[in-house]
Design a protein around this motif. Structure first.
Motif, PDB file in Angstrom:
ATOM      1  N   TRP B 105       2.529  43.321 -47.771  1.00  0.00           N
ATOM      2  CA  TRP B 105       3.601  44.010 -47.052  1.00  0.00           C
ATOM      3  C   TRP B 105       4.161  43.136 -45.943  1.00  0.00           C
ATOM      4  O   TRP B 105       3.404  42.456 -45.245  1.00  0.00           O
ATOM      5  CB  TRP B 105       3.020  45.298 -46.462  1.00  0.00           C
ATOM      6  N   ALA B 107       5.965  43.533 -42.516  1.00  0.00           N
ATOM      7  CA  ALA B 107       6.238  44.590 -41.526  1.00  0.00           C
ATOM      8  C   ALA B 107       7.650  44.488 -40.954  1.00  0.00           C
ATOM      9  O   ALA B 107       8.175  45.464 -40.429  1.00  0.00           O
ATOM     10  CB  ALA B 107       5.216  44.511 -40.409  1.00  0.00           C
ATOM     11  N   CYS B 108       8.246  43.329 -41.027  1.00  0.00           N
ATOM     12  CA  CYS B 108       9.559  43.162 -40.392  1.00  0.00           C
ATOM     13  C   CYS B 108      10.620  44.055 -41.022  1.00  0.00           C
ATOM     14  O   CYS B 108      11.355  44.742 -40.328  1.00  0.00           O
ATOM     15  CB  CYS B 108      10.017  41.709 -40.464  1.00  0.00           C
ATOM     16  N   HIS B 109      10.725  44.018 -42.355  1.00  0.00           N
ATOM     17  CA  HIS B 109      11.769  44.798 -43.014  1.00  0.00           C
ATOM     18  C   HIS B 109      11.238  45.602 -44.197  1.00  0.00           C
ATOM     19  O   HIS B 109      11.990  45.948 -45.100  1.00  0.00           O
ATOM     20  CB  HIS B 109      12.907  43.878 -43.471  1.00  0.00           C
ATOM     21  N   ASN B 110       9.923  45.844 -44.164  1.00  0.00           N
ATOM     22  CA  ASN B 110       9.310  46.695 -45.185  1.00  0.00           C
ATOM     23  C   ASN B 110       9.418  46.121 -46.602  1.00  0.00           C
ATOM     24  O   ASN B 110       9.578  46.854 -47.567  1.00  0.00           O
ATOM     25  CB  ASN B 110       9.951  48.101 -45.147  1.00  0.00           C
ATOM     26  N   GLY B 122      12.103  46.553 -51.173  1.00  0.00           N
ATOM     27  CA  GLY B 122      12.599  46.063 -49.897  1.00  0.00           C
ATOM     28  C   GLY B 122      13.497  44.858 -50.082  1.00  0.00           C
ATOM     29  O   GLY B 122      13.833  44.504 -51.206  1.00  0.00           O
ATOM     30  N   PRO B 123      13.880  44.229 -48.981  1.00  0.00           N
ATOM     31  CA  PRO B 123      14.882  43.164 -49.095  1.00  0.00           C
ATOM     32  C   PRO B 123      14.429  41.793 -49.620  1.00  0.00           C
ATOM     33  O   PRO B 123      15.288  40.997 -49.946  1.00  0.00           O
ATOM     34  CB  PRO B 123      15.413  43.033 -47.657  1.00  0.00           C
ATOM     35  N   PRO B 124      13.141  41.467 -49.703  1.00  0.00           N
ATOM     36  CA  PRO B 124      12.822  40.104 -50.171  1.00  0.00           C
ATOM     37  C   PRO B 124      13.460  39.807 -51.530  1.00  0.00           C
ATOM     38  O   PRO B 124      13.283  40.571 -52.477  1.00  0.00           O
ATOM     39  CB  PRO B 124      11.291  40.093 -50.278  1.00  0.00           C
TER      40      PRO B 124
END
Lengths: 427, 147
Positions: B105, B107-110, B122-124
């Motif tokens: 995970w 934590a910065c952008h879920n 999420g965004p990755p």
């Protein structure tokens, strides 16, 4: 031939026969039907149905012309009478009208049993969704210029969306939508912009898809839906962005902006980030500088203005310190010092910077400041340890230089002394 | 006869002077390179001892320093070791193992990654770089994949 080789040979032969049955029988069945025979004779253009159909996913899966258009493909050609094949009494439908096409495709694609037997992974709600889309609604009203199934998928050369040549392959989707939506003449009567494709191509999302070929990058359908394509309403903008940017959405929902923006009808994310032209955010978009979004609503003296200034200042301070640390580390790295640990520790400060930027969506300046404080302390520690390592190296370098010079001088003096002694001996 | 001796002596002198010059250069050159180092950074580290066997409990993870970047070693519930770059492919935050969901995970952008490193939500935009893991004696060795 040994017994073992004979057995292997038989196995290979059986496999080849099996493959031939699976691959060739359906193709032969189709090429032998009267629809194909007649139409191949009368069609010559490279984009004619009989030319396109050979690569079509339906054709490849033994779905014949008659399976869609009806009729009897076993008669007509030999008899020299096409009407025998195209007999309405035998279920012949012919070419469906433009507005009938969604229903035409959905006969199979919305049939649970039929699809389960052939493509159990495929969804069967495309038609249902289409009816809720702007395209579907307009088609129902009689607009024959809006997109329906064949507009995006093609009619006789339909490819799987996993096929890179397909109009619905992820990298081709923006282009498929742009066929109509970037056409000014075509869209003129609808009064909607036609720069979406251009803007998307320049956005972070578009560049990820087109330049880095990241298949998970969002495309048109990620936000608008595909079969149910519609513009995002005010309420659904944050939900669309939140599919990927969930933390930002959650922070915003609890922020002091949420309720007033909702009341004022201000679209959440796109108010600052734009919609199709989503660019990499910059730090000067927050704060009270001339490029800041905050001062478009907030003015000196109000709480928002003060909070914006504080958040911007906190982030700038951390960023400057990280840049300073990075430059020191880079300089020292170049001098051959092992400074891996300092570089590694700097990632903690960088993490705090990213976290602080993220927390801007809470619009809580205290939260942002606390995170940056933590980052500043880590960056300072890195700078201190890097400078110590640099000073240590400098001392070693200076020491070696001094020692080397001393050795050279001593060697020179020794040489002169030897010559003096030699001169005395010679005399 | 004297000419021959003279030629032999001058050859010896020439060889001695040459050797001395080479010795001086061989001594001075590294000193100069130390005082004025080449303008390039240290080479990238390719292998590291990420942990000791028994250090991690099952269904847990550990962030380790791999050169200048963080790496993450996961000891899965199934008893496998997996290692990846701990740098999120979205905005380069450091990711962490989340035992409740059994995934990685950010934590910065879920952002979330599965235990093959693949970005799953999420965004990755892309997977985490996967590393090779080998156990040698009591040490868990993590290496960058080559080629």
């Amino acid at each position: 031939m040994t017994f073992w080789m004979a057995r292997q040979y038989r196995s290979v032969r059986y496999i080849l026969i099996l493959v031939s049955i699976v691959v060739l029988v359906p193709v032969n069945r189709l090429s032998a039907d009267s629809c194909m025979k007649c139409h191949q004779e009368i069609e010559g253009a490279p984009d004619s149905p009989t030319k396109l159909i050979v690569s079509d996913i339906h054709y490849r899966n033994a779905i014949s012309c008659a399976d869609c258009h009806g009729g009897d493909p076993t008669v007509g050609y030999e008899e020299g009478d096409p009407s025998l094949a195209m007999d309405p009494e035998k279920g012949y439908i012919g070419v469906p009208s433009y507005n009938e096409i969604p229903k035409f495709c959905s006969r199979c694609h919305s049939d649970v049993e039929y699809m389960r037997e052939r493509r159990p992974k495929l969804r069967i709600d495309q038609h249902q969704l289409y009816l809720t889309s702007v395209h579907g609604k307009r088609l129902k009203e009689g607009d024959k210029r809006v997109a329906q199934c064949v507009s995006c998928h093609g009619a006789h050369g339909i490819l799987s969306s996993n096929d890179v040549r397909s109009s619905t392959y992820v990298e081709n989707i923006p282009g498929t939508c742009a066929n109509c939506h970037a056409n000014e003449d075509y869209m003129a009567r609808y009064g909607i912009p036609t720069d979406q494709y251009d803007e998307y191509s320049r956005s972070v999302h578009g560049r990820l898809l087109f330049e880095k070929h990241e298949k998970s990058a969002p495309t048109c359908n990620s936000c608008h839906g595909n079969h149910g394509a519609a513009p995002l309403g005010l309420a659904s903008i944050a939900a669309a962005c939140g599919q990927c940017h969930g933390i930002n959405q959650a922070l915003f929902d609890k922020s002091p902006h949420f309720e007033p923006w909702k009341e004022l009808g201000i679209p959440e994310c796109i108010r600052c980030h734009n919609h199709h032209l989503v660019l990499t955010p910059t730090d000067n978009q927050v704060g009270v500088g001339e490029n800041s979004f905050c001062i478009e609503c907030h003015s000196r003296g109000d709480n928002g203005y003060e909070a914006a200034a504080e958040m911007s200042s906190a982030i700038d301070s951390l960023k400057m310190l990280i840049d300073e640390a990075d430059s020191i580390i880079r300089r020292i790295e170049m001098s051959g010092v092992d400074i891996e640990t300092a570089r590694y520790n700097l990632t903690e400060a960088t993490d705090r910077l990213i976290e602080a930027r993220n927390k801007i969506h809470s619009f809580n300046s205290r939260t942002v400041r606390d995170i940056t404080k933590n980052g500043i302390s880590k960056a300072r520690h890195v700078i201190q340890s890097a400078e110590e390592a640099g000073e240590d190296m400098e001392t070693k370098q200076k020491g070696l230089l001094f020692t080397s010079i001393l050795i050279i001088i001593l060697a020179g003096l020794l040489f002169l002394k030897i010559r003096q002694i030699e001169g005395r001996v010679n005399k | 006869m004297e000419g021959k001796v003279k030629t032999r002596r001058s050859l010896l002198n020439w060889l001695l002077t040459g050797s001395l010059g080479t010795l001086i250069l061989a001594t001075i050159y590294p000193i100069i390179r130390f005082i004025y180092p080449p303008d390039k950074p240290e080479a990238v580290r390719n292998t590291i001892v990420a942990a000791k066997v028994g250090e991690l409990e099952k269904n847990s993870g550990k962030i380790f320093k791999f050169g200048t970047k963080p790496g993450i070693l996961v000891y899965t519930s199934g008893g496998d070791y997996r290692a990846f770059s701990a740098v999120c492919t979205h905005l380069q935050c450091t990711v962490q193992y989340e035992p409740t969901r059994g995934d990685i995970w950010c934590a910065c952008h879920n952002g979330r990654f599965d235990l093959t490193g693949r970005n799953i939500s999420g965004p990755p935009p892309s997977p985490l770089e996967a590393y090779d893991v080998a156990i040698r004696g009591e040490e868990i060795i993590v290496s960058r994949r080559t080629g």
